[in-house]
Design a protein around this motif. Structure first.
Motif, mmCIF file in Angstrom:
data_model
loop_
_atom_site.group_PDB
_atom_site.id
_atom_site.type_symbol
_atom_site.label_atom_id
_atom_site.label_comp_id
_atom_site.label_asym_id
_atom_site.label_seq_id
_atom_site.Cartn_x
_atom_site.Cartn_y
_atom_site.Cartn_z
ATOM 1 N N SER A 59 37.681 74.544 62.542
ATOM 2 C CA SER A 59 38.503 75.695 62.147
ATOM 3 C C SER A 59 39.430 75.327 61.001
ATOM 4 C CB SER A 59 39.314 76.190 63.347
ATOM 5 O OG SER A 59 38.467 76.602 64.399
ATOM 6 N N PHE A 60 40.031 74.144 61.067
ATOM 7 C CA PHE A 60 40.911 73.695 59.978
ATOM 8 C C PHE A 60 40.134 73.591 58.666
ATOM 9 C CE2 PHE A 60 43.644 71.209 63.250
ATOM 10 C CZ PHE A 60 44.311 72.380 63.587
ATOM 11 N N ILE A 61 38.921 73.053 58.742
ATOM 12 C CA ILE A 61 38.114 72.875 57.530
ATOM 13 C C ILE A 61 37.779 74.232 56.910
ATOM 14 C CG2 ILE A 61 35.847 72.131 56.688
ATOM 15 C CD1 ILE A 61 36.006 69.832 58.737
ATOM 16 N N ALA A 84 35.578 64.328 58.320
ATOM 17 C CA ALA A 84 36.539 64.355 59.421
ATOM 18 C C ALA A 84 36.119 63.402 60.535
ATOM 19 C CB ALA A 84 36.677 65.774 59.963
ATOM 20 N N LEU A 85 34.833 63.412 60.893
ATOM 21 C CA LEU A 85 34.339 62.510 61.931
ATOM 22 C C LEU A 85 34.487 61.057 61.502
ATOM 23 C CD1 LEU A 85 31.102 64.452 62.955
ATOM 24 C CD2 LEU A 85 33.123 64.104 64.388
ATOM 25 N N CYS A 86 34.184 60.773 60.249
ATOM 26 C CA CYS A 86 34.324 59.414 59.732
ATOM 27 C C CYS A 86 35.774 58.960 59.813
ATOM 28 C CB CYS A 86 33.814 59.353 58.296
ATOM 29 S SG CYS A 86 33.980 57.733 57.506
ATOM 30 N N TYR A 87 36.692 59.822 59.402
ATOM 31 C CA TYR A 87 38.125 59.487 59.434
ATOM 32 C C TYR A 87 38.575 59.204 60.865
ATOM 33 C CZ TYR A 87 43.171 59.970 58.778
ATOM 34 O OH TYR A 87 44.530 59.755 58.768
ATOM 35 N N THR A 88 38.215 60.081 61.804
ATOM 36 C CA THR A 88 38.631 59.915 63.189
ATOM 37 C C THR A 88 38.017 58.665 63.807
ATOM 38 O OG1 THR A 88 38.863 62.309 63.451
ATOM 39 C CG2 THR A 88 38.655 61.011 65.458
ATOM 40 N N ALA A 89 36.757 58.378 63.470
ATOM 41 C CA ALA A 89 36.072 57.223 64.059
ATOM 42 C C ALA A 89 36.612 55.899 63.549
ATOM 43 C CB ALA A 89 34.570 57.314 63.786
ATOM 44 N N ALA A 95 41.978 67.827 57.665
ATOM 45 C CA ALA A 95 41.781 68.445 58.970
ATOM 46 C C ALA A 95 41.840 67.413 60.090
ATOM 47 C CB ALA A 95 40.442 69.177 59.001
ATOM 48 N N ALA A 96 41.202 66.263 59.902
ATOM 49 C CA ALA A 96 41.209 65.221 60.930
ATOM 50 C C ALA A 96 42.608 64.644 61.117
ATOM 51 C CB ALA A 96 40.222 64.115 60.560
ATOM 52 N N HIS A 97 43.338 64.453 60.012
ATOM 53 C CA HIS A 97 44.699 63.917 60.116
ATOM 54 C C HIS A 97 45.622 64.929 60.789
ATOM 55 C CE1 HIS A 97 47.914 61.133 59.070
ATOM 56 N NE2 HIS A 97 48.643 62.193 58.749
ATOM 57 N N LEU A 98 45.442 66.220 60.481
ATOM 58 C CA LEU A 98 46.246 67.248 61.129
ATOM 59 C C LEU A 98 45.977 67.282 62.627
ATOM 60 C CD1 LEU A 98 48.202 69.619 60.928
ATOM 61 C CD2 LEU A 98 46.257 71.102 60.357
#
Length: 263
Positions: free
Chosen positions: A106-108, A129-134, A180-183
Motif C-alpha cells: 500500500s505504501f509503494i 522493499a523485501l531486499c531492504y527488510t531482509a 516503504a520498507a523503512h516506514l
C-alpha cells in the motif's frame, strides 16, 4: 517429478504462493498472450466503478519485467520473501508477514501514484522493499553481490547502482520500495521499542483468520522468534551463510543486535 513437487510444497507458503503468481501471470502476459496488462495494472479510476475492480490492488505486483525479468524477478521475490518469512526476527508469525506485504504494498502504491505520479505495476518496488527488510538486520555480515563482497545492509543500494547502469527508469520505484520498507520498520518496531509509542501497524485479527483458514498456508516451514519474546520454547529455522554465489543471496547469518533506524 515427485521430488520436485515435494520441494515445492515444502517451501514457505507465502514465498511459494507469491512466486507462483508472478510466474503464471508474467508468462500469461509476455509469452502466451492470454492476459492483457490493461486488466491487471493499477488504475485508480477502475477501483471506483461498479463493480469495483479491486483485484488491481494485488495483481499489479504480479507482473515482472519482460525477457530475463521473467526468471530473475520471481527468484528475487522468492529468495528475499523466504528470508523475511522464516528467519527475520521482526515477525513471529506468518500473519505478520502477510500484513507486512499488505502495508508495504500500500505504501509503494501511494508513493508512486500520489507523489511520483507514475507507475501501473509495482513489482520492482516490492522487490526492493523485501531486499531492504531482509538485509537490514544482517549488519556485521558480508554478502556477495556479483563479483564484489559488500556489507549485507548495502545490497539494496548496490541494486540501485546496477539499475543506474542498466535500467535507470526503475530507480524511482526502487527508492519508493526502500522508503516503504523503512516506514514499516519505523511504525512496526522502532517507534514502539525506542519511542515508547503504540505499535501503529499491529496485525489485525482478520489477517490472522485469512492465514489460518486456507489449508495451503497451514504447512510447517519454521518460525523465527525475536530474542526475549515468548517462552523460549520455540525454535526458529535459520540457514547458514553461503559463499561464492554471484547473486545477492549469499548471506544467511545475522546477529541479534537492534538498531535505532536509518543506515
Amino acid at each position: 517429478m515427485s521430488e520436485l513437487m515435494d520441494a515445492y510444497w515444502a517451501a514457505p507458503p507465502l514465498a511459494r504462493t507469491m512466486t507462483t503468481a508472478i510466474v503464471i501471470t508474467s508468462v500469461s502476459v509476455y509469452l502466451l498472450g492470454w492476459l492483457s496488462p490493461f486488466w491487471i495494472g493499477f488504475h485508480e479510476e477502475r477501483l471506483f466503478r461498479f463493480p469495483p475492480e479491486i483485484w488491481r490492488l494485488v495483481t499489479n505486483f504480479f507482473v515482472s519485467e519482460p525477457k530475463i525479468g521473467i526468471i530473475m524477478d520471481p527468484w528475487f521475490v522468492y529468495d528475499y520473501l523466504k528470508q523475511v518469512e522464516v528467519a527475520n526476527p521482526k515477525f513471529s508469525a506468518k500473519e505478520d508477514v502477510l500484513w507486512y506485504l499488505i502495508t508495504v504494498g500500500s505504501f509503494i502504491i501511494f508513493i508512486n501514484r500520489a507523489i511520483i505520479g507514475s507507475g501501473g505495476f509495482f513489482l520492482n518496488g516490492l522487490i526492493m522493499a523485501l531486499c531492504y527488510t531482509a538485509t537490514q538486520d544482517q549488519r556485521g555480515t558480508r554478502a556477495g553481490f556479483f563479483f564484489f563482497t559488500v556489507p549485507a545492509q548495502t545490497i539494496p543500494y548496490c541494486m540501485i547502482a546496477m539499475s543506474f547502469l542498466m535500467r535507470p527508469w526503475i530507480i524511482p520505484m526502487q527508492i519508493s520500495g526502500i522508503v516503504a520498507a523503512h516506514l514499516h520498520d519505523f511504525l512496526w518496531r522502532i517507534w514502539p521499542e525506542f519511542g515508547g509509542g503504540p505499535r501503529l501497524l499491529a496485525t489485525p485479527k482478520f489477517v490472522s483468520y485469512l492465514v489460518q483458514t486456507p489449508a495451503a498456508l497451514n504447512r510447517g516451514y519454521g518460525t523465527a522468534f525475536r530474542p526475549g519474546a515468548g517462552s523460549g520454547t520455540g525454535t526458529g529455522r535459520t540457514t547458514g551463510a553461503s559463499t561464492g554465489s554471484v547473486l545477492p543471496d549469499s548471506w544467511r547469518t545475522r546477529g541479534t543486535g537492534r538498531r535505532l533506524g536509518g543506515d
